[in-house]
Design a protein around this motif. Structure first.
Motif, short mmCIF file in Angstrom:
data_model
loop_
_atom_site.label_atom_id
_atom_site.label_comp_id
_atom_site.label_asym_id
_atom_site.label_seq_id
_atom_site.Cartn_x
_atom_site.Cartn_y
_atom_site.Cartn_z
N GLN A 9 30.78 -3.63 73.61
CA GLN A 9 31.80 -2.64 73.26
C GLN A 9 32.23 -2.81 71.79
O GLN A 9 32.38 -1.83 71.06
CB GLN A 9 33.02 -2.77 74.16
N ILE A 10 32.43 -4.05 71.39
CA ILE A 10 32.86 -4.34 70.02
C ILE A 10 31.77 -3.92 69.03
O ILE A 10 32.07 -3.27 68.02
CB ILE A 10 33.22 -5.83 69.86
N LEU A 11 30.53 -4.26 69.31
CA LEU A 11 29.43 -3.89 68.41
C LEU A 11 29.31 -2.37 68.27
O LEU A 11 29.12 -1.85 67.16
CB LEU A 11 28.11 -4.49 68.89
N LYS A 12 29.43 -1.68 69.37
CA LYS A 12 29.36 -0.21 69.33
C LYS A 12 30.48 0.35 68.45
O LYS A 12 30.25 1.24 67.62
CB LYS A 12 29.45 0.35 70.75
N TYR A 13 31.68 -0.18 68.62
CA TYR A 13 32.81 0.26 67.81
C TYR A 13 32.58 -0.04 66.33
O TYR A 13 32.79 0.83 65.47
CB TYR A 13 34.10 -0.41 68.29
N LEU A 14 32.16 -1.26 66.02
CA LEU A 14 31.95 -1.65 64.63
C LEU A 14 30.91 -0.77 63.95
O LEU A 14 31.09 -0.34 62.81
CB LEU A 14 31.55 -3.13 64.54
N LYS A 15 29.83 -0.52 64.64
CA LYS A 15 28.77 0.31 64.05
C LYS A 15 29.25 1.74 63.84
O LYS A 15 28.87 2.39 62.87
CB LYS A 15 27.52 0.24 64.91
N ALA A 16 30.15 2.24 64.69
CA ALA A 16 30.74 3.57 64.51
C ALA A 16 31.66 3.61 63.29
O ALA A 16 31.90 4.67 62.73
CB ALA A 16 31.50 3.99 65.76
N GLN A 17 32.15 2.44 62.87
CA GLN A 17 33.02 2.34 61.69
C GLN A 17 32.21 2.20 60.40
O GLN A 17 32.77 2.00 59.33
CB GLN A 17 33.98 1.15 61.83
N ARG A 18 30.91 2.28 60.52
CA ARG A 18 29.99 2.17 59.38
C ARG A 18 30.08 0.83 58.68
O ARG A 18 30.01 0.74 57.45
CB ARG A 18 30.22 3.30 58.39
N CYS A 19 30.27 -0.20 59.46
CA CYS A 19 30.22 -1.53 58.86
C CYS A 19 28.91 -2.19 59.29
O CYS A 19 28.29 -1.81 60.28
CB CYS A 19 31.42 -2.37 59.26
N PHE A 20 28.48 -3.15 58.51
CA PHE A 20 27.29 -3.92 58.85
C PHE A 20 27.72 -4.94 59.88
O PHE A 20 28.64 -5.73 59.64
CB PHE A 20 26.74 -4.61 57.61
N ALA A 21 27.10 -4.93 61.05
CA ALA A 21 27.48 -5.86 62.11
C ALA A 21 26.27 -6.23 62.95
O ALA A 21 25.39 -5.40 63.17
CB ALA A 21 28.55 -5.24 63.00
#
Length: 95
Positions: A9-21
């Motif tokens: 869930q966290i990874l999906k959210y971070l990638k939606a924020q356009r950050c490198f994760a």
């Protein structure tokens, strides 16, 4: 909720924020104690050690988180996507 579910869930959210994760996958060639999720958000190094609600950090994980902080990065134990959102909001305020 399982740790893997929280992490996903966290990874999906971070990638939606356009950050490198990315998810750090431990193994014989990786460094022990590295947090589960490493990301760069708005130019800031951020690391998250994901645990369940009752999960605890190992001594090594605590040391690594402190070393990241001493180097100027941001690192936290998190148990939910809401904690990640709150941390990232704070990171933006510090700029």
């Amino acid at each position: 909720m399982k740790e893997k579910t929280i992490t996903d869930q966290i990874l999906k959210y971070l990638k939606a924020q356009r950050c490198f994760a990315f998810k750090e996958h431990g193994g014989m060639y990786s460094t022990a104690g590295i947090p589960d999720i490493i990301c760069c958000y708005k130019g800031k190094f951020v690391a998250f050690e994901v645990k369940t609600e009752h999960g605890k950090l190992s001594n090594l994980q605590e040391v690594i988180i402190e070393r990241i902080r001493q180097a100027g990065g941001v690192a936290f134990k998190v148990t939910s996507i809401q904690e990640v959102k709150d941390i990232l909001e704070k990171v933006l305020q510090e700029k």
